[in-house]
Design a protein around this motif. Structure first.
Motif, PDB file in Angstrom:
ATOM      1  N   HIS A 260       0.849  -1.179   0.000  1.00 31.35           N
ATOM      2  CA  HIS A 260       0.000   0.000   0.000  1.00 31.35           C
ATOM      3  C   HIS A 260       0.896   1.245   0.000  1.00 31.35           C
ATOM      4  CE1 HIS A 260      -4.193   1.140   1.838  1.00 31.35           C
ATOM      5  NE2 HIS A 260      -3.889   1.887   0.810  1.00 31.35           N
TER       6      HIS A 260
ATOM      7  N   LEU B   2       0.712   5.349   0.513  1.00 33.05           N
ATOM      8  CA  LEU B   2      -0.162   6.399   1.006  1.00 33.05           C
ATOM      9  C   LEU B   2       0.591   7.715   1.043  1.00 33.05           C
ATOM     10  CD1 LEU B   2      -0.496   3.687   3.212  1.00 33.05           C
ATOM     11  CD2 LEU B   2      -2.678   4.850   3.344  1.00 33.05           C
TER      12      LEU B   2
ATOM     13  N   GLN C  95       0.671  11.479   3.088  1.00 30.61           N
ATOM     14  CA  GLN C  95       0.196  12.262   4.224  1.00 30.61           C
ATOM     15  C   GLN C  95       0.619  13.700   4.027  1.00 30.61           C
ATOM     16  OE1 GLN C  95       1.325  10.995   8.222  1.00 30.61           O
ATOM     17  NE2 GLN C  95      -0.545  11.884   9.021  1.00 30.61           N
TER      18      GLN C  95
ATOM     19  N   ILE D 169      -4.400  11.556   5.565  1.00 27.40           N
ATOM     20  CA  ILE D 169      -3.763  10.419   4.900  1.00 27.40           C
ATOM     21  C   ILE D 169      -4.638   9.988   3.735  1.00 27.40           C
ATOM     22  CG2 ILE D 169      -3.019   8.025   5.135  1.00 27.40           C
ATOM     23  CD1 ILE D 169      -2.437   8.575   8.070  1.00 27.40           C
TER      24      ILE D 169
ATOM     25  N   SER E 119      -4.954   7.299   0.449  1.00 27.16           N
ATOM     26  CA  SER E 119      -4.461   6.089  -0.201  1.00 27.16           C
ATOM     27  C   SER E 119      -4.151   6.395  -1.660  1.00 27.16           C
ATOM     28  CB  SER E 119      -5.522   5.000  -0.103  1.00 27.16           C
ATOM     29  OG  SER E 119      -5.150   3.890  -0.879  1.00 27.16           O
ATOM     30  N   LEU E 120      -2.955   6.028  -2.096  1.00 28.33           N
ATOM     31  CA  LEU E 120      -2.561   6.253  -3.483  1.00 28.33           C
ATOM     32  C   LEU E 120      -2.738   4.986  -4.318  1.00 28.33           C
ATOM     33  CD1 LEU E 120       0.737   8.289  -2.918  1.00 28.33           C
ATOM     34  CD2 LEU E 120      -1.552   9.177  -3.447  1.00 28.33           C
ATOM     35  N   PHE E 121      -2.130   3.914  -3.851  1.00 27.72           N
ATOM     36  CA  PHE E 121      -2.161   2.653  -4.589  1.00 27.72           C
ATOM     37  C   PHE E 121      -2.171   1.491  -3.611  1.00 27.72           C
ATOM     38  CE2 PHE E 121      -1.226   4.393  -8.711  1.00 27.72           C
ATOM     39  CZ  PHE E 121      -0.305   5.403  -8.527  1.00 27.72           C
ATOM     40  N   MET E 122      -2.796   0.403  -4.059  1.00 31.71           N
ATOM     41  CA  MET E 122      -2.545  -0.877  -3.431  1.00 31.71           C
ATOM     42  C   MET E 122      -2.239  -1.832  -4.585  1.00 31.71           C
ATOM     43  SD  MET E 122      -4.746  -3.158  -0.782  1.00 31.71           S
ATOM     44  CE  MET E 122      -3.947  -2.561   0.685  1.00 31.71           C
TER      45      MET E 122
ATOM     46  N   ILE F 148       4.236   7.149   2.414  1.00 30.15           N
ATOM     47  CA  ILE F 148       4.392   5.993   3.288  1.00 30.15           C
ATOM     48  C   ILE F 148       4.056   4.726   2.519  1.00 30.15           C
ATOM     49  CG2 ILE F 148       3.681   4.932   5.472  1.00 30.15           C
ATOM     50  CD1 ILE F 148       2.551   7.721   6.269  1.00 30.15           C
TER      51      ILE F 148
ATOM     52  N   LEU G 124       1.076  -5.289   3.317  1.00 30.83           N
ATOM     53  CA  LEU G 124      -0.085  -6.023   3.817  1.00 30.83           C
ATOM     54  C   LEU G 124       0.295  -7.476   4.033  1.00 30.83           C
ATOM     55  CD1 LEU G 124      -3.127  -6.073   4.444  1.00 30.83           C
ATOM     56  CD2 LEU G 124      -3.503  -6.634   2.047  1.00 30.83           C
TER      57      LEU G 124
ATOM     58  N   ASN H  85      -4.186 -10.630   5.998  1.00 26.54           N
ATOM     59  CA  ASN H  85      -5.261  -9.950   5.290  1.00 26.54           C
ATOM     60  C   ASN H  85      -5.730  -8.658   5.919  1.00 26.54           C
ATOM     61  OD1 ASN H  85      -6.086 -10.648   2.777  1.00 26.54           O
ATOM     62  ND2 ASN H  85      -8.145 -11.147   3.422  1.00 26.54           N
ATOM     63  N   TYR H  86      -5.111  -8.215   6.979  1.00 23.68           N
ATOM     64  CA  TYR H  86      -5.463  -6.894   7.461  1.00 23.68           C
ATOM     65  C   TYR H  86      -4.305  -6.181   8.117  1.00 23.68           C
ATOM     66  CZ  TYR H  86      -5.733  -9.111  12.051  1.00 23.68           C
ATOM     67  OH  TYR H  86      -5.441  -9.793  13.187  1.00 23.68           O
ATOM     68  N   GLN H  87      -3.303  -6.918   8.551  1.00 21.68           N
ATOM     69  CA  GLN H  87      -2.189  -6.291   9.240  1.00 21.68           C
ATOM     70  C   GLN H  87      -1.290  -5.563   8.247  1.00 21.68           C
ATOM     71  OE1 GLN H  87      -1.108  -5.569  12.081  1.00 21.68           O
ATOM     72  NE2 GLN H  87      -1.927  -6.946  13.632  1.00 21.68           N
ATOM     73  N   LEU H  88      -1.098  -4.275   8.483  1.00 22.23           N
ATOM     74  CA  LEU H  88      -0.195  -3.474   7.670  1.00 22.23           C
ATOM     75  C   LEU H  88       1.078  -3.204   8.462  1.00 22.23           C
ATOM     76  CD1 LEU H  88      -2.625  -0.850   6.077  1.00 22.23           C
ATOM     77  CD2 LEU H  88      -1.275  -2.534   4.845  1.00 22.23           C
TER      78      LEU H  88
ATOM     79  N   TRP I  79       4.100  -0.825   8.583  1.00 21.48           N
ATOM     80  CA  TRP I  79       4.315   0.512   8.040  1.00 21.48           C
ATOM     81  C   TRP I  79       5.792   0.843   7.898  1.00 21.48           C
ATOM     82  CZ3 TRP I  79       0.059   3.385   6.647  1.00 21.48           C
ATOM     83  CH2 TRP I  79      -1.170   2.896   7.098  1.00 21.48           C
TER      84      TRP I  79
ATOM     85  N   GLY J  81      -8.512  -5.886   5.192  1.00 21.15           N
ATOM     86  CA  GLY J  81      -7.330  -5.099   4.867  1.00 21.15           C
ATOM     87  C   GLY J  81      -6.788  -5.363   3.485  1.00 21.15           C
TER      88      GLY J  81
ATOM     89  N   GLU K 279      -8.149  -1.382  -0.234  1.00 21.69           N
ATOM     90  CA  GLU K 279      -7.607  -0.100   0.188  1.00 21.69           C
ATOM     91  C   GLU K 279      -8.341   0.438   1.402  1.00 21.69           C
ATOM     92  OE1 GLU K 279      -7.025   1.412  -4.251  1.00 21.69           O
ATOM     93  OE2 GLU K 279      -6.381   2.881  -2.769  1.00 21.69           O
TER      94      GLU K 279
ATOM     95  N   PHE L 166      -8.834   6.665   5.002  1.00 14.11           N
ATOM     96  CA  PHE L 166      -8.588   7.244   6.319  1.00 14.11           C
ATOM     97  C   PHE L 166      -9.466   8.467   6.571  1.00 14.11           C
ATOM     98  CE2 PHE L 166      -4.818   5.189   8.192  1.00 14.11           C
ATOM     99  CZ  PHE L 166      -4.493   4.335   7.152  1.00 14.11           C
TER     100      PHE L 166
END
Lengths: 109, 114
Positions: A33, A35, A37, A43, A45-48, A86, A90, A94-97, A99, B99, B102, B105
């Protein structure tokens, strides 16, 4: 050693320059991901992406899963691009990022 | 869509007081995340809800922190009692499904505990 590392930490460039921000990770991930800021704190989101390349306007993101590396490029940079960028990896959970520390970009007119 | 909405945007309180931060996720998103951002530690995941159920609260610093999601359109993060080291920006984010998609926020709540 951080699992997600960005470089450079700080980058100052002149308007119009081509910008590259790098992100390396040491763990297996399912996606990365990018992002942005802004100085005001928001913040965005730019791309995933999980493979290949994505493009949105002047922004391009690439990822090489085998090399565990991703880059964010900005073409024809503009002072309004000044922000902290930033990357976040991932995890397969499936949810923990995880950073990265962020790259502070300043574009001078 | 209005995006993720957080309130208040700024909160200044004295040590020992209860603080409640609020979040309204994007309509249709079934996953909600609370993050804390500090200069020292960057962005930290505090808690993750999926379909209003807390899935992972391992990031919650201690028992002084609690979070609820009574329905799909509202969540709260409560700190009681607050301490100066809780001063940070607290972000809420939502995603359409987990998650793997995307995360969008909110503008954040800047908390200062004196």
């Amino acid at each position: 050693k951080n699992e997600v590392e960005q470089s450079p930490q700080n980058l100052t460039a002149q308007e119009g320059e081509f910008i590259t921000i790098n992100c390396s990770y040491s763990v297996g991930i399912s996606a990365l991901h990018w992002l942005q800021q802004h100085p005001g704190g928001g913040i965005v989101s730019l791309f995933m992406l999980s493979s290949g390349k994505k493009k949105h306007g002047r922004l391009i993101a690439t990822i090489n899963i085998q090399e565990k590396h991703s880059s964010l490029h900005i073409t024809a940079s503009h002072p309004r691009d000044s922000a902290v960028y930033i990357c976040a990896a991932l995890m397969d959970s499936n949810y923990q990022l995880i950073w990265g520390a962020g790259t502070k970009l300043i574009i001078k007119p | 869509d209005a995006g993720v909405i957080q309130s208040p945007r700024h909160e200044v309180t004295e040590m020992g007081q209860e603080v409640t931060l609020r979040c309204k996720p994007i309509s249709g998103h079934n996953s909600l995340f609370w993050y804390r951002q500090t200069m020292m530690r960057g962005l930290e995941l505090l808690i993750y809800f999926n379909n209003n159920v807390p899935i992972d609260d391992s990031g919650m610093p201690e028992d002084r922190f609690s979070a609820k999601m009574p329905n799909a359109s509202f969540s709260t993060l409560k700190i009681q009692p607050s301490e100066p080291r809780d001063s940070a920006v607290y972000f809420c984010a939502s995603s359409i499904r987990g998650g793997a998609y995307e995360q969008y926020f909110g503008p954040g709540t800047r908390l200062t505990v004196t």
